[in-house]
Design an enzyme around this catalytic site. Structure first.
Site, short mmCIF file in Angstrom:
data_model
loop_
_atom_site.label_atom_id
_atom_site.label_comp_id
_atom_site.label_asym_id
_atom_site.label_seq_id
_atom_site.Cartn_x
_atom_site.Cartn_y
_atom_site.Cartn_z
N ARG A 58 0.83 -1.21 0.00
CA ARG A 58 0.00 0.00 0.00
C ARG A 58 0.86 1.25 0.00
O ARG A 58 0.50 2.28 -0.57
CB ARG A 58 -0.93 0.02 1.22
N TYR A 110 -14.30 16.25 -18.44
CA TYR A 110 -14.82 14.89 -18.32
C TYR A 110 -15.91 14.85 -17.24
O TYR A 110 -15.74 15.40 -16.15
CB TYR A 110 -13.67 13.94 -17.99
N ASP A 181 -5.00 18.22 -16.74
CA ASP A 181 -5.25 16.84 -17.13
C ASP A 181 -4.73 16.66 -18.55
O ASP A 181 -5.23 17.27 -19.49
CB ASP A 181 -6.75 16.54 -17.06
N LYS A 206 -5.91 5.04 -20.30
CA LYS A 206 -6.06 5.46 -21.68
C LYS A 206 -4.78 5.23 -22.49
O LYS A 206 -4.35 4.10 -22.65
CB LYS A 206 -6.52 6.91 -21.71
#
Length: 396
Positions: A58, A110, A181, A206
Protein backbone atom coordinates in the site's frame (compact mmCIF):
# COMPACT_ATOMS: atom_id res chain seq x y z
CA UNK A 1 23.00 12.36 -12.05
CA UNK A 2 22.47 11.06 -8.54
CA UNK A 3 25.25 8.89 -7.15
CA UNK A 4 24.68 5.60 -5.33
CA UNK A 5 25.40 7.28 -2.00
CA UNK A 6 23.01 10.12 -2.80
CA UNK A 7 20.29 7.56 -3.52
CA UNK A 8 20.84 5.88 -0.15
CA UNK A 9 20.23 9.20 1.55
CA UNK A 10 16.74 9.52 0.09
CA UNK A 11 14.02 9.59 2.73
CA UNK A 12 11.65 6.64 2.76
CA UNK A 13 8.83 8.33 0.88
CA UNK A 14 10.82 10.96 -0.93
CA UNK A 15 11.38 10.13 -4.58
CA UNK A 16 14.30 10.80 -6.88
CA UNK A 17 13.45 9.59 -10.35
CA UNK A 18 17.03 8.92 -11.42
CA UNK A 19 17.66 6.99 -8.22
CA UNK A 20 14.62 4.84 -8.93
CA UNK A 21 15.78 3.91 -12.41
CA UNK A 22 19.40 3.29 -11.41
CA UNK A 23 18.98 1.72 -7.97
CA UNK A 24 20.64 -1.72 -8.13
CA UNK A 25 17.98 -3.35 -5.97
CA UNK A 26 15.36 -2.63 -8.62
CA UNK A 27 17.30 -4.39 -11.36
CA UNK A 28 16.38 -8.00 -11.98
CA UNK A 29 19.46 -10.15 -11.33
CA UNK A 30 18.31 -12.75 -13.85
CA UNK A 31 18.35 -10.31 -16.77
CA UNK A 32 14.60 -10.20 -17.43
CA UNK A 33 13.80 -7.76 -20.24
CA UNK A 34 10.26 -7.26 -18.95
CA UNK A 35 10.34 -5.65 -15.51
CA UNK A 36 9.21 -8.17 -12.82
CA UNK A 37 5.83 -8.11 -11.12
CA UNK A 38 6.39 -8.01 -7.37
CA UNK A 39 3.02 -9.53 -6.50
CA UNK A 40 3.31 -9.28 -2.75
CA UNK A 41 1.44 -7.47 -0.03
CA UNK A 42 4.37 -7.25 2.39
CA UNK A 43 8.17 -7.44 2.47
CA UNK A 44 10.43 -9.26 4.94
CA UNK A 45 13.07 -7.37 6.93
CA UNK A 46 16.63 -8.63 7.23
CA UNK A 47 16.63 -7.59 10.87
CA UNK A 48 15.49 -4.93 13.29
CA UNK A 49 16.07 -1.57 11.65
CA UNK A 50 17.19 -3.21 8.39
CA UNK A 51 14.61 -2.55 5.68
CA UNK A 52 14.99 -3.34 2.01
CA UNK A 53 13.31 0.00 1.36
CA UNK A 54 9.93 -1.68 0.92
CA UNK A 55 7.62 -2.60 3.79
CA UNK A 56 4.03 -2.84 2.57
CA UNK A 57 2.62 -2.57 -0.96
CA UNK A 58 0.00 0.00 0.00
CA UNK A 59 2.92 2.32 0.72
CA UNK A 60 5.20 1.29 -2.13
CA UNK A 61 6.04 -1.64 -4.36
CA UNK A 62 9.05 -2.11 -6.72
CA UNK A 63 6.88 -2.60 -9.82
CA UNK A 64 4.81 0.46 -9.07
CA UNK A 65 7.91 2.47 -8.22
CA UNK A 66 9.47 1.57 -11.57
CA UNK A 67 6.32 2.69 -13.37
CA UNK A 68 6.25 5.94 -11.43
CA UNK A 69 9.87 6.62 -12.35
CA UNK A 70 9.13 6.08 -16.05
CA UNK A 71 6.06 8.36 -16.05
CA UNK A 72 7.93 11.05 -14.11
CA UNK A 73 10.69 11.01 -16.72
CA UNK A 74 8.19 11.17 -19.58
CA UNK A 75 6.56 14.25 -18.03
CA UNK A 76 9.86 15.80 -16.87
CA UNK A 77 8.57 15.75 -13.31
CA UNK A 78 10.20 15.26 -9.93
CA UNK A 79 7.80 12.47 -9.08
CA UNK A 80 4.81 10.58 -10.44
CA UNK A 81 2.36 8.84 -8.14
CA UNK A 82 0.42 5.87 -9.53
CA UNK A 83 -3.18 5.50 -8.39
CA UNK A 84 -5.81 2.81 -8.85
CA UNK A 85 -7.65 5.00 -11.39
CA UNK A 86 -7.57 8.42 -12.96
CA UNK A 87 -10.40 9.53 -10.68
CA UNK A 88 -8.46 8.32 -7.63
CA UNK A 89 -5.64 10.61 -8.74
CA UNK A 90 -8.02 13.58 -9.11
CA UNK A 91 -9.60 12.85 -5.72
CA UNK A 92 -6.17 12.74 -4.05
CA UNK A 93 -5.18 16.07 -5.60
CA UNK A 94 -8.36 17.65 -4.25
CA UNK A 95 -7.29 16.54 -0.77
CA UNK A 96 -4.51 19.14 -1.02
CA UNK A 97 -7.17 21.78 -0.32
CA UNK A 98 -9.07 22.71 2.84
CA UNK A 99 -12.73 23.59 3.57
CA UNK A 100 -13.36 27.14 2.40
CA UNK A 101 -10.89 26.96 -0.47
CA UNK A 102 -12.03 27.96 -3.96
CA UNK A 103 -10.79 26.75 -7.32
CA UNK A 104 -11.55 27.50 -10.97
CA UNK A 105 -12.31 24.75 -13.48
CA UNK A 106 -12.79 24.62 -17.21
CA UNK A 107 -16.43 24.57 -18.27
CA UNK A 108 -15.83 21.58 -20.54
CA UNK A 109 -14.45 18.65 -18.54
CA UNK A 110 -14.82 14.89 -18.32
CA UNK A 111 -18.14 14.13 -16.62
CA UNK A 112 -16.52 12.04 -13.90
CA UNK A 113 -14.43 15.02 -12.79
CA UNK A 114 -17.52 17.23 -12.73
CA UNK A 115 -19.33 14.61 -10.64
CA UNK A 116 -16.45 14.51 -8.15
CA UNK A 117 -16.40 18.29 -7.80
CA UNK A 118 -20.18 18.49 -7.40
CA UNK A 119 -20.78 15.53 -5.10
CA UNK A 120 -17.54 15.18 -3.12
CA UNK A 121 -15.57 18.43 -3.22
CA UNK A 122 -18.59 20.59 -2.40
CA UNK A 123 -19.51 18.27 0.47
CA UNK A 124 -15.98 18.75 1.79
CA UNK A 125 -16.40 22.51 1.84
CA UNK A 126 -14.70 23.44 -1.44
CA UNK A 127 -16.25 25.78 -3.97
CA UNK A 128 -15.50 26.36 -7.63
CA UNK A 129 -16.23 28.66 -10.54
CA UNK A 130 -16.38 27.52 -14.16
CA UNK A 131 -14.94 29.30 -17.17
CA UNK A 132 -14.04 28.58 -20.78
CA UNK A 133 -10.33 28.80 -20.13
CA UNK A 134 -9.55 28.54 -23.83
CA UNK A 135 -11.22 31.92 -24.43
CA UNK A 136 -12.08 33.63 -21.11
CA UNK A 137 -9.72 35.63 -18.90
CA UNK A 138 -9.26 33.80 -15.61
CA UNK A 139 -8.13 36.86 -13.64
CA UNK A 140 -11.57 38.39 -12.89
CA UNK A 141 -12.69 35.03 -11.47
CA UNK A 142 -9.92 34.81 -8.89
CA UNK A 143 -11.13 35.33 -5.33
CA UNK A 144 -9.27 35.88 -2.08
CA UNK A 145 -9.68 32.18 -1.23
CA UNK A 146 -8.85 30.82 -4.71
CA UNK A 147 -6.10 28.21 -4.56
CA UNK A 148 -5.97 26.50 -7.96
CA UNK A 149 -7.05 26.38 -11.59
CA UNK A 150 -7.99 23.01 -13.13
CA UNK A 151 -8.29 22.23 -16.83
CA UNK A 152 -8.00 19.74 -19.65
CA UNK A 153 -6.46 20.69 -22.97
CA UNK A 154 -7.80 19.56 -25.35
CA UNK A 155 -11.06 19.28 -23.42
CA UNK A 156 -13.33 16.26 -23.27
CA UNK A 157 -15.31 16.05 -25.53
CA UNK A 158 -15.39 19.42 -27.32
CA UNK A 159 -11.62 19.62 -27.94
CA UNK A 160 -11.15 23.21 -26.72
CA UNK A 161 -7.47 24.17 -26.50
CA UNK A 162 -6.01 26.39 -23.77
CA UNK A 163 -2.64 28.13 -23.88
CA UNK A 164 -1.01 26.49 -20.85
CA UNK A 165 2.01 28.80 -20.73
CA UNK A 166 -0.04 31.99 -20.77
CA UNK A 167 -2.49 30.66 -18.19
CA UNK A 168 0.36 29.51 -15.94
CA UNK A 169 1.82 33.04 -15.88
CA UNK A 170 -1.48 34.55 -14.73
CA UNK A 171 -2.02 31.81 -12.17
CA UNK A 172 1.45 31.99 -10.66
CA UNK A 173 1.45 35.79 -10.46
CA UNK A 174 -1.41 35.40 -8.01
CA UNK A 175 0.09 32.55 -6.00
CA UNK A 176 -2.20 29.81 -7.34
CA UNK A 177 -1.33 26.37 -8.66
CA UNK A 178 -2.20 25.08 -12.11
CA UNK A 179 -3.51 21.53 -12.54
CA UNK A 180 -3.65 20.11 -16.07
CA UNK A 181 -5.25 16.84 -17.13
CA UNK A 182 -3.02 15.64 -19.98
CA UNK A 183 -4.87 12.39 -20.74
CA UNK A 184 -5.93 13.24 -24.30
CA UNK A 185 -2.40 13.92 -25.57
CA UNK A 186 -0.23 11.87 -23.19
CA UNK A 187 3.36 12.89 -22.40
CA UNK A 188 4.34 11.79 -25.90
CA UNK A 189 2.66 14.83 -27.42
CA UNK A 190 2.48 17.36 -24.58
CA UNK A 191 4.39 18.14 -21.35
CA UNK A 192 2.40 20.65 -19.27
CA UNK A 193 5.01 20.84 -16.48
CA UNK A 194 7.45 22.31 -19.01
CA UNK A 195 4.81 24.92 -19.86
CA UNK A 196 4.25 26.00 -16.26
CA UNK A 197 1.75 23.53 -14.81
CA UNK A 198 2.31 22.45 -11.20
CA UNK A 199 0.44 19.14 -11.30
CA UNK A 200 -0.26 16.95 -14.33
CA UNK A 201 -2.96 14.31 -14.19
CA UNK A 202 -3.43 11.23 -16.36
CA UNK A 203 -5.89 8.45 -16.66
CA UNK A 204 -3.33 5.70 -17.18
CA UNK A 205 -6.21 3.57 -18.42
CA UNK A 206 -6.06 5.46 -21.68
CA UNK A 207 -3.03 6.07 -23.93
CA UNK A 208 -0.39 5.11 -21.37
CA UNK A 209 -1.89 1.65 -20.83
CA UNK A 210 -3.12 1.60 -24.39
CA UNK A 211 -4.84 -1.80 -24.58
CA UNK A 212 -8.21 -1.40 -22.81
CA UNK A 213 -7.16 -4.03 -20.26
CA UNK A 214 -6.34 -2.12 -17.08
CA UNK A 215 -7.29 0.94 -15.05
CA UNK A 216 -4.87 3.38 -13.45
CA UNK A 217 -4.12 7.05 -12.87
CA UNK A 218 -1.19 9.40 -12.24
CA UNK A 219 -0.42 12.68 -10.58
CA UNK A 220 2.93 14.10 -11.71
CA UNK A 221 4.56 16.98 -9.83
CA UNK A 222 7.70 19.12 -9.87
CA UNK A 223 7.43 20.79 -6.45
CA UNK A 224 8.87 18.93 -3.46
CA UNK A 225 6.33 20.26 -0.95
CA UNK A 226 3.35 19.27 -3.12
CA UNK A 227 5.00 15.91 -3.73
CA UNK A 228 5.40 15.19 -0.01
CA UNK A 229 1.78 16.12 0.70
CA UNK A 230 0.46 13.98 -2.15
CA UNK A 231 2.64 11.03 -1.10
CA UNK A 232 1.20 11.27 2.41
CA UNK A 233 -2.37 11.34 1.05
CA UNK A 234 -1.63 8.41 -1.26
CA UNK A 235 -0.18 6.14 1.45
CA UNK A 236 -2.89 7.14 3.94
CA UNK A 237 -5.94 6.67 1.73
CA UNK A 238 -4.60 3.50 0.11
CA UNK A 239 -5.42 4.21 -3.52
CA UNK A 240 -2.12 2.96 -4.94
CA UNK A 241 -2.00 1.01 -8.19
CA UNK A 242 -1.60 -2.76 -7.86
CA UNK A 243 1.66 -4.45 -8.94
CA UNK A 244 0.03 -6.31 -11.83
CA UNK A 245 -1.73 -3.22 -13.18
CA UNK A 246 1.54 -1.31 -12.79
CA UNK A 247 3.21 -3.91 -14.97
CA UNK A 248 0.44 -3.71 -17.59
CA UNK A 249 0.91 0.04 -17.91
CA UNK A 250 4.69 -0.34 -18.04
CA UNK A 251 4.15 -2.75 -20.92
CA UNK A 252 1.78 -0.32 -22.63
CA UNK A 253 4.19 2.60 -22.41
CA UNK A 254 6.75 0.65 -24.44
CA UNK A 255 4.60 1.12 -27.56
CA UNK A 256 3.23 4.59 -26.74
CA UNK A 257 4.97 6.40 -29.59
CA UNK A 258 4.22 3.72 -32.18
CA UNK A 259 0.56 3.57 -31.23
CA UNK A 260 0.05 7.31 -31.12
CA UNK A 261 1.78 7.96 -34.42
CA UNK A 262 -0.50 5.48 -36.18
CA UNK A 263 -3.63 6.58 -34.31
CA UNK A 264 -2.97 10.22 -35.18
CA UNK A 265 -2.48 9.31 -38.82
CA UNK A 266 -5.86 7.57 -38.74
CA UNK A 267 -7.49 10.51 -36.94
CA UNK A 268 -6.43 12.93 -39.67
CA UNK A 269 -7.81 10.61 -42.36
CA UNK A 270 -11.15 10.14 -40.58
CA UNK A 271 -11.53 13.85 -39.84
CA UNK A 272 -11.01 14.72 -43.48
CA UNK A 273 -13.39 11.96 -44.58
CA UNK A 274 -16.15 13.04 -42.19
CA UNK A 275 -15.92 16.64 -43.36
CA UNK A 276 -17.11 15.52 -46.78
CA UNK A 277 -20.26 13.77 -45.58
CA UNK A 278 -23.48 15.76 -45.96
CA UNK A 279 -24.92 14.44 -42.69
CA UNK A 280 -21.89 15.52 -40.65
CA UNK A 281 -22.45 19.13 -39.60
CA UNK A 282 -19.25 19.61 -37.60
CA UNK A 283 -15.87 17.92 -37.17
CA UNK A 284 -13.82 19.04 -34.15
CA UNK A 285 -10.18 17.96 -34.35
CA UNK A 286 -7.33 20.28 -33.32
CA UNK A 287 -5.20 19.03 -36.20
CA UNK A 288 -7.53 20.75 -38.69
CA UNK A 289 -6.24 24.22 -39.54
CA UNK A 290 -9.68 25.76 -39.07
CA UNK A 291 -9.77 24.62 -35.42
CA UNK A 292 -9.48 27.76 -33.22
CA UNK A 293 -6.81 26.08 -31.11
CA UNK A 294 -4.66 24.91 -34.01
CA UNK A 295 -1.91 27.51 -33.59
CA UNK A 296 -1.74 26.99 -29.82
CA UNK A 297 -1.42 23.25 -30.34
CA UNK A 298 1.42 23.84 -32.80
CA UNK A 299 3.17 25.93 -30.16
CA UNK A 300 2.73 23.78 -27.06
CA UNK A 301 2.38 20.21 -28.33
CA UNK A 302 4.31 18.00 -30.72
CA UNK A 303 1.17 16.39 -32.13
CA UNK A 304 -2.61 16.68 -32.29
CA UNK A 305 -3.57 13.32 -30.83
CA UNK A 306 -6.11 10.68 -31.72
CA UNK A 307 -9.31 12.13 -30.27
CA UNK A 308 -11.98 13.80 -32.37
CA UNK A 309 -15.60 14.79 -31.94
CA UNK A 310 -18.20 15.18 -34.65
CA UNK A 311 -21.82 16.24 -34.90
CA UNK A 312 -24.44 14.83 -37.25
CA UNK A 313 -27.70 16.37 -38.42
CA UNK A 314 -30.08 14.44 -36.16
CA UNK A 315 -30.20 12.33 -33.00
CA UNK A 316 -31.75 9.56 -35.07
CA UNK A 317 -28.76 9.56 -37.41
CA UNK A 318 -26.34 9.44 -34.47
CA UNK A 319 -28.15 6.46 -32.99
CA UNK A 320 -28.06 4.65 -36.32
CA UNK A 321 -24.30 5.06 -36.41
CA UNK A 322 -24.00 3.56 -32.94
CA UNK A 323 -26.29 0.67 -33.89
CA UNK A 324 -24.33 -0.33 -36.98
CA UNK A 325 -20.63 -0.11 -36.14
CA UNK A 326 -18.76 -3.42 -36.35
CA UNK A 327 -15.01 -2.83 -36.66
CA UNK A 328 -15.41 0.19 -34.37
CA UNK A 329 -16.68 -0.50 -30.84
CA UNK A 330 -19.53 1.45 -29.26
CA UNK A 331 -17.91 1.77 -25.83
CA UNK A 332 -16.73 4.20 -23.20
CA UNK A 333 -13.04 4.93 -22.57
CA UNK A 334 -10.36 5.90 -25.05
CA UNK A 335 -6.71 5.62 -25.93
CA UNK A 336 -6.44 1.94 -26.81
CA UNK A 337 -5.48 0.02 -29.91
CA UNK A 338 -9.12 -0.35 -30.97
CA UNK A 339 -11.21 2.55 -32.23
CA UNK A 340 -14.07 3.40 -29.87
CA UNK A 341 -17.11 5.58 -30.49
CA UNK A 342 -18.87 7.18 -27.52
CA UNK A 343 -22.18 8.99 -27.03
CA UNK A 344 -21.18 11.62 -24.43
CA UNK A 345 -24.68 12.73 -23.49
CA UNK A 346 -25.57 9.28 -22.09
CA UNK A 347 -22.10 7.92 -21.29
CA UNK A 348 -19.10 10.04 -20.28
CA UNK A 349 -21.15 13.14 -19.47
CA UNK A 350 -24.40 11.65 -18.18
CA UNK A 351 -23.95 13.31 -14.76
CA UNK A 352 -23.29 16.80 -16.13
CA UNK A 353 -26.29 19.14 -15.64
CA UNK A 354 -28.40 19.63 -18.75
CA UNK A 355 -27.86 23.40 -18.88
CA UNK A 356 -24.09 22.90 -18.78
CA UNK A 357 -24.26 20.32 -21.55
CA UNK A 358 -26.26 22.69 -23.73
CA UNK A 359 -23.90 25.58 -23.04
CA UNK A 360 -20.92 23.41 -23.97
CA UNK A 361 -22.57 22.23 -27.20
CA UNK A 362 -22.91 18.62 -26.04
CA UNK A 363 -26.22 17.42 -27.48
CA UNK A 364 -27.83 14.24 -28.75
CA UNK A 365 -26.13 14.69 -32.14
CA UNK A 366 -22.56 14.69 -30.77
CA UNK A 367 -20.31 11.63 -31.06
CA UNK A 368 -16.78 11.25 -29.71
CA UNK A 369 -14.21 9.07 -31.41
CA UNK A 370 -11.06 7.58 -29.92
CA UNK A 371 -9.12 6.51 -32.98
CA UNK A 372 -7.13 3.28 -32.79
CA UNK A 373 -4.37 1.71 -34.86
CA UNK A 374 -6.40 -0.35 -37.32
CA UNK A 375 -5.70 -0.04 -41.03
CA UNK A 376 -6.66 3.41 -42.26
CA UNK A 377 -8.53 2.02 -45.26
CA UNK A 378 -10.44 -0.39 -43.04
CA UNK A 379 -11.64 2.46 -40.81
CA UNK A 380 -12.69 4.60 -43.77
CA UNK A 381 -14.57 1.65 -45.27
CA UNK A 382 -16.28 1.12 -41.91
CA UNK A 383 -17.45 4.74 -41.83
CA UNK A 384 -18.57 4.59 -45.45
CA UNK A 385 -20.71 1.52 -44.74
CA UNK A 386 -22.10 2.88 -41.44
CA UNK A 387 -22.97 6.30 -42.83
CA UNK A 388 -24.68 4.81 -45.88
CA UNK A 389 -26.69 2.49 -43.63
CA UNK A 390 -27.64 5.36 -41.32
CA UNK A 391 -28.79 7.46 -44.30
CA UNK A 392 -30.88 4.61 -45.64
CA UNK A 393 -32.51 3.90 -42.27
CA UNK A 394 -33.30 7.55 -41.49
CA UNK A 395 -34.87 8.39 -44.87
CA UNK A 396 -37.41 5.60 -45.03
Amino acid sequence: MSTENDCKKQEEYSVDTKCQLNDARLKDIWGAVSYPIYQTATFAHKGLGESTGFDYTRMQNPTRQQLEAVVALLENGKDAIAFASGMAAVAAVMELFSPGDHFIIDSDLYGGSVRLFNEISKKNGLTYTTAYLSSEDVVPLIQENTRAVYLETPTNPMMNVTDIEELAKKVHERGLILIVDNTFLSPYYQNPLDLGADIVLHSGTKFLGGHHDTIGGFAVVKDEEIDERLRFIYKTTGAGLSPFDSWLILRGIRTLSVRLNKAQENAFAIAEYLQKNKHVTKVIYPGLKEHPGYDIMKKQASGFGAMLTFEVDSAEFAKEILANVELIYFAESLGGTETLITYPITQTHADVPKDVLEKNGINDRILRLSVGIEGTEDLINEFERVLETAEKNTTR
